[in-house]
Design a protein around this motif. Structure first.
Motif, PDB file in Angstrom:
ATOM      1  N   ARG A   1     -69.064  34.218  23.597  1.00 20.98           N
ATOM      2  CA  ARG A   1     -69.761  33.071  24.185  1.00 20.98           C
ATOM      3  C   ARG A   1     -70.345  32.157  23.108  1.00 20.98           C
ATOM      4  O   ARG A   1     -70.309  30.927  23.229  1.00 20.98           O
ATOM      5  CB  ARG A   1     -70.869  33.568  25.117  1.00 20.98           C
ATOM      6  N   GLU A   2     -70.928  32.746  22.062  1.00 14.66           N
ATOM      7  CA  GLU A   2     -71.488  31.940  20.966  1.00 14.66           C
ATOM      8  C   GLU A   2     -70.402  31.107  20.306  1.00 14.66           C
ATOM      9  O   GLU A   2     -70.589  29.913  20.018  1.00 14.66           O
ATOM     10  CB  GLU A   2     -72.148  32.863  19.932  1.00 14.66           C
ATOM     11  N   LEU A   3     -69.256  31.719  20.038  1.00 19.90           N
ATOM     12  CA  LEU A   3     -68.186  31.004  19.354  1.00 19.90           C
ATOM     13  C   LEU A   3     -67.544  29.939  20.244  1.00 19.90           C
ATOM     14  O   LEU A   3     -67.045  28.925  19.753  1.00 19.90           O
ATOM     15  CB  LEU A   3     -67.131  31.985  18.851  1.00 19.90           C
ATOM     16  N   LEU A   4     -67.577  30.162  21.552  1.00 15.21           N
ATOM     17  CA  LEU A   4     -67.072  29.141  22.477  1.00 15.21           C
ATOM     18  C   LEU A   4     -67.934  27.881  22.451  1.00 15.21           C
ATOM     19  O   LEU A   4     -67.476  26.794  22.806  1.00 15.21           O
ATOM     20  CB  LEU A   4     -67.008  29.705  23.906  1.00 15.21           C
ATOM     21  N   GLU A   5     -69.194  28.028  22.028  1.00 16.01           N
ATOM     22  CA  GLU A   5     -70.100  26.882  21.923  1.00 16.01           C
ATOM     23  C   GLU A   5     -70.008  26.201  20.562  1.00 16.01           C
ATOM     24  O   GLU A   5     -70.677  25.199  20.323  1.00 16.01           O
ATOM     25  CB  GLU A   5     -71.547  27.341  22.162  1.00 16.01           C
ATOM     26  N   SER A   6     -69.195  26.753  19.677  1.00 17.67           N
ATOM     27  CA  SER A   6     -69.073  26.214  18.323  1.00 17.67           C
ATOM     28  C   SER A   6     -67.890  25.248  18.231  1.00 17.67           C
ATOM     29  O   SER A   6     -67.254  24.924  19.237  1.00 17.67           O
ATOM     30  CB  SER A   6     -68.873  27.368  17.327  1.00 17.67           C
ATOM     31  N   ASP A   7     -67.584  24.843  17.005  1.00 17.95           N
ATOM     32  CA  ASP A   7     -66.475  23.920  16.783  1.00 17.95           C
ATOM     33  C   ASP A   7     -65.146  24.639  16.567  1.00 17.95           C
ATOM     34  O   ASP A   7     -64.124  23.987  16.325  1.00 17.95           O
ATOM     35  CB  ASP A   7     -66.761  23.035  15.563  1.00 17.95           C
TER      36      ASP A   7
ATOM     37  N   GLY B   1     -61.688  26.101  17.285  1.00 17.28           N
ATOM     38  CA  GLY B   1     -60.694  25.916  18.326  1.00 17.28           C
ATOM     39  C   GLY B   1     -60.323  27.245  18.961  1.00 17.28           C
ATOM     40  O   GLY B   1     -60.270  28.275  18.291  1.00 17.28           O
ATOM     41  N   VAL B   2     -60.058  27.235  20.256  1.00 26.08           N
ATOM     42  CA  VAL B   2     -59.749  28.454  21.003  1.00 26.08           C
ATOM     43  C   VAL B   2     -58.234  28.621  21.120  1.00 26.08           C
ATOM     44  O   VAL B   2     -57.526  27.722  21.582  1.00 26.08           O
ATOM     45  CB  VAL B   2     -60.371  28.424  22.414  1.00 26.08           C
ATOM     46  N   TYR B   3     -57.752  29.770  20.714  1.00 29.37           N
ATOM     47  CA  TYR B   3     -56.338  30.121  20.900  1.00 29.37           C
ATOM     48  C   TYR B   3     -56.152  30.804  22.246  1.00 29.37           C
ATOM     49  O   TYR B   3     -55.209  30.503  22.986  1.00 29.37           O
ATOM     50  CB  TYR B   3     -55.887  31.033  19.771  1.00 29.37           C
ATOM     51  N   GLY B   4     -57.069  31.709  22.586  1.00 30.46           N
ATOM     52  CA  GLY B   4     -56.979  32.398  23.864  1.00 30.46           C
ATOM     53  C   GLY B   4     -58.153  33.332  24.072  1.00 30.46           C
ATOM     54  O   GLY B   4     -58.722  33.856  23.108  1.00 30.46           O
ATOM     55  N   ILE B   5     -58.541  33.518  25.324  1.00 34.76           N
ATOM     56  CA  ILE B   5     -59.605  34.447  25.700  1.00 34.76           C
ATOM     57  C   ILE B   5     -58.996  35.487  26.631  1.00 34.76           C
ATOM     58  O   ILE B   5     -58.309  35.135  27.607  1.00 34.76           O
ATOM     59  CB  ILE B   5     -60.774  33.728  26.417  1.00 34.76           C
ATOM     60  N   TYR B   6     -59.256  36.767  26.352  1.00 31.90           N
ATOM     61  CA  TYR B   6     -58.661  37.871  27.111  1.00 31.90           C
ATOM     62  C   TYR B   6     -59.794  38.747  27.619  1.00 31.90           C
ATOM     63  O   TYR B   6     -60.579  39.296  26.830  1.00 31.90           O
ATOM     64  CB  TYR B   6     -57.697  38.654  26.216  1.00 31.90           C
TER      65      TYR B   6
ATOM     66  N   VAL C   1     -66.676  34.014  31.501  1.00 33.28           N
ATOM     67  CA  VAL C   1     -66.496  32.720  30.830  1.00 33.28           C
ATOM     68  C   VAL C   1     -65.956  31.699  31.816  1.00 33.28           C
ATOM     69  O   VAL C   1     -65.449  32.052  32.882  1.00 33.28           O
ATOM     70  CB  VAL C   1     -65.523  32.841  29.636  1.00 33.28           C
ATOM     71  N   LYS C   2     -66.062  30.432  31.450  1.00 32.23           N
ATOM     72  CA  LYS C   2     -65.515  29.377  32.289  1.00 32.23           C
ATOM     73  C   LYS C   2     -64.003  29.510  32.363  1.00 32.23           C
ATOM     74  O   LYS C   2     -63.337  29.766  31.375  1.00 32.23           O
ATOM     75  CB  LYS C   2     -65.895  28.005  31.720  1.00 32.23           C
ATOM     76  N   LYS C   3     -63.483  29.303  33.538  1.00 27.39           N
ATOM     77  CA  LYS C   3     -62.050  29.468  33.731  1.00 27.39           C
ATOM     78  C   LYS C   3     -61.288  28.279  33.136  1.00 27.39           C
ATOM     79  O   LYS C   3     -61.698  27.140  33.223  1.00 27.39           O
ATOM     80  CB  LYS C   3     -61.729  29.590  35.225  1.00 27.39           C
ATOM     81  N   SER C   4     -60.183  28.591  32.493  1.00 26.40           N
ATOM     82  CA  SER C   4     -59.270  27.575  31.981  1.00 26.40           C
ATOM     83  C   SER C   4     -57.921  28.226  31.745  1.00 26.40           C
ATOM     84  O   SER C   4     -57.770  29.445  31.903  1.00 26.40           O
ATOM     85  CB  SER C   4     -59.788  26.963  30.676  1.00 26.40           C
TER      86      SER C   4
END
Length: 239
Positions: free
Chosen positions: A34-40, A42-47, A54-57
């Motif tokens: 969650r902390e890293l999702l609030e950072s700069d 970039g997201v490759y994937g959340i499992y 987490v927020k759905k995407s």
């Protein structure tokens, strides 16, 4: 649906050579992700085994406990794994104090120092090329998410120190007691290797040696480098 090839790919990112090759790293646990999702980053994937975390995407994937275990580098995985891109290269910003690490090798120590820098509002951390990888899974766990708020640079620290205009302080056993030092508004604090301290080459560039005095009568040779960093940063900010 996550396939076997993805599981193997993410598992391989536990190793530095694969992280560097793909410019990706793995974070585990609800708080850290969650902390890293609030950072700069970039997201490759959340499992995750729980989509409510987490927020759905389209980047969030529901997986089984079995698959989570296969991906994880932990004995007891904590519901979620995030795969993030390495940050883009940035310049070192000299607007405050900078901490320099001279070959700190323990992942837990590095992670704790990153967290301490975040706590004391020091966002520039310069690491020697032999300092442990900041994306090491054990380092990430120790940061508790502070990594996302830090600018961390791996470089030739001798070159950096030779070219900085800031006063350079270093932690030594035989330095001036930190409680008597009057610190400037900006500067560089050098912390050395766990076993050998600051290297001779780096020591030659340090203008002021500072020490934490020992009050006890034990035979303790030195403080843990992360503990020493905490004490010194507290004194720098206090003064």
């Amino acid at each position: 649906m996550v396939v076997k090839s993805q599981i193997k790919f993410i598992k391989n990112l536990q190793q530095k050579k694969y992280r560097n090759e793909h410019q990706l790293f793995v974070a585990e646990g609800v708080k850290l992700v969650r902390e890293l999702l609030e950072s700069d980053f970039g997201v490759y994937g959340i499992y995750t085994t729980d989509l409510g975390l987490v927020k759905k995407s389209e980047l969030v994937h529901l997986i089984s406990e079995v698959d989570l275990q296969k991906m994880s580098g932990l004995k007891s995985p904590n519901k979620i794994i995030g795969v993030f891109h390495y940050p883009k290269e940035r310049d070192i910003l000299i607007t405050d104090w900078v901490v320099v690490l001279d070959d700190v090798r323990d992942p837990g120590n590095l992670g704790t120092i990153i967290r301490l820098c975040d706590w004391f509002g020091i966002d520039q951390l310069v690491c020697s090329l032999n300092t442990v990888d900041c994306f090491n899974p054990k380092t990430l766990q120790a940061t508790m998410g502070s990594l996302g708020r830090m600018n961390i640079f791996y470089t030739d620290v001798i070159h950096f120190l030779k070219n900085t205009t800031l006063p350079i302080y270093g932690a030594f056993m035989n330095g001036t007691t930190v409680y008597e030092e009057q610190f400037p508004e900006n500067g560089v604090l050098v912390m050395g290797n766990e076993a050998n301290g600051v290297s001779a080459e780096v020591e030659a560039l340090i203008a002021k040696k500072i020490a934490i005095p020992q009050f006890g009568k034990s035979n303790t040779e030195s403080l843990n480098v992360a503990t020493a960093t905490a004490i010194l940063l507290n004194e720098i900010r206090r003064r």
